[in-house]
Enzyme design. Structure first.
Site, PDB file in Angstrom:
ATOM      1  N   HIS A  99       0.842  -1.197  -0.008  1.00 32.43           N
ATOM      2  CA  HIS A  99       0.049  -0.125  -0.007  1.00 32.43           C
ATOM      3  C   HIS A  99       0.941   1.090  -0.097  1.00 32.43           C
ATOM      4  O   HIS A  99       1.741   1.044   0.239  1.00 32.43           O
ATOM      5  CB  HIS A  99      -0.870   0.089   1.339  1.00 32.43           C
ATOM      6  CG  HIS A  99      -0.573   0.005   2.591  1.00 32.43           C
ATOM      7  ND1 HIS A  99       0.103  -1.266   3.036  1.00 32.43           N
ATOM      8  CD2 HIS A  99      -0.082   0.918   3.296  1.00 32.43           C
ATOM      9  CE1 HIS A  99       0.999  -1.070   4.099  1.00 32.43           C
ATOM     10  NE2 HIS A  99       0.579   0.085   4.454  1.00 32.43           N
ATOM     11  N   HIS A 101       0.732   5.407   1.398  1.00 31.44           N
ATOM     12  CA  HIS A 101       0.121   6.388   1.985  1.00 31.44           C
ATOM     13  C   HIS A 101       0.295   7.701   1.229  1.00 31.44           C
ATOM     14  O   HIS A 101       1.294   8.102   1.023  1.00 31.44           O
ATOM     15  CB  HIS A 101       0.756   6.516   3.308  1.00 31.44           C
ATOM     16  CG  HIS A 101       0.752   5.271   4.276  1.00 31.44           C
ATOM     17  ND1 HIS A 101      -0.490   5.411   5.259  1.00 31.44           N
ATOM     18  CD2 HIS A 101       1.386   4.384   4.346  1.00 31.44           C
ATOM     19  CE1 HIS A 101      -0.500   4.147   5.752  1.00 31.44           C
ATOM     20  NE2 HIS A 101       0.782   3.586   5.492  1.00 31.44           N
TER      21      HIS A 101
END
Length: 133
Positions: A99, A101
């Site tokens: 992922h 951010h």
């Protein structure tokens, strides 16, 4: 790969505040935000970390970060951004699902990312050890 919170969010089994979704990518607000608008961007196909993620998939995450950054300037008044990707425990990867951010930044905010390098770091030695030559 064990199921994580991100699998559950992706599959609609855990609550989230979605800010973007397409066929490949899902973006939602971080439940413990560093700043207003802090967003987590994941691929819908799961990969454990950056090493396992095809370049095309990682590129799709970055494309979404770029799209959202413009929205956050207009909607939230952000005047800067950090894009952070962590792989491995020493990099503070808490969820084993790749992922990114996207962290909007605001003038006068107190969120810090960078630290000074250790004084004993030999930059030439480090560069030589990782270069292709």
């Amino acid at each position: 790969m064990p199921r994580t919170l991100f699998h559950k969010i992706r599959d609609g089994e855990a609550p989230s505040h979605t800010v973007y979704e397409d066929e490949e990518v899902l973006a939602f607000l971080d439940i413990d935000p560093a700043t207003k608008g802090h967003t987590v961007i994941i691929p819908k196909e799961s990969y454990e970390n950056l090493h396992d993620t095809p370049v095309s998939v990682f590129s799709a995450l970055i494309e979404v970060a770029k799209k959202l950054s413009s929205r956050y300037v207009d909607a939230l008044g952000a005047d800067g951004f950090n894009i952070i990707q962590s792989t491995g425990g020493s990099a503070e990867q808490e969820i084993q699902y790749v992922h990114v951010h996207l962290i909007p930044r605001y003038e006068g905010g107190d969120f810090k990312v960078w630290h000074h390098r250790p004084e004993d770091t030999d930059l030439e030695l480090v560069a030589d050890s990782i270069s292709d030559d």
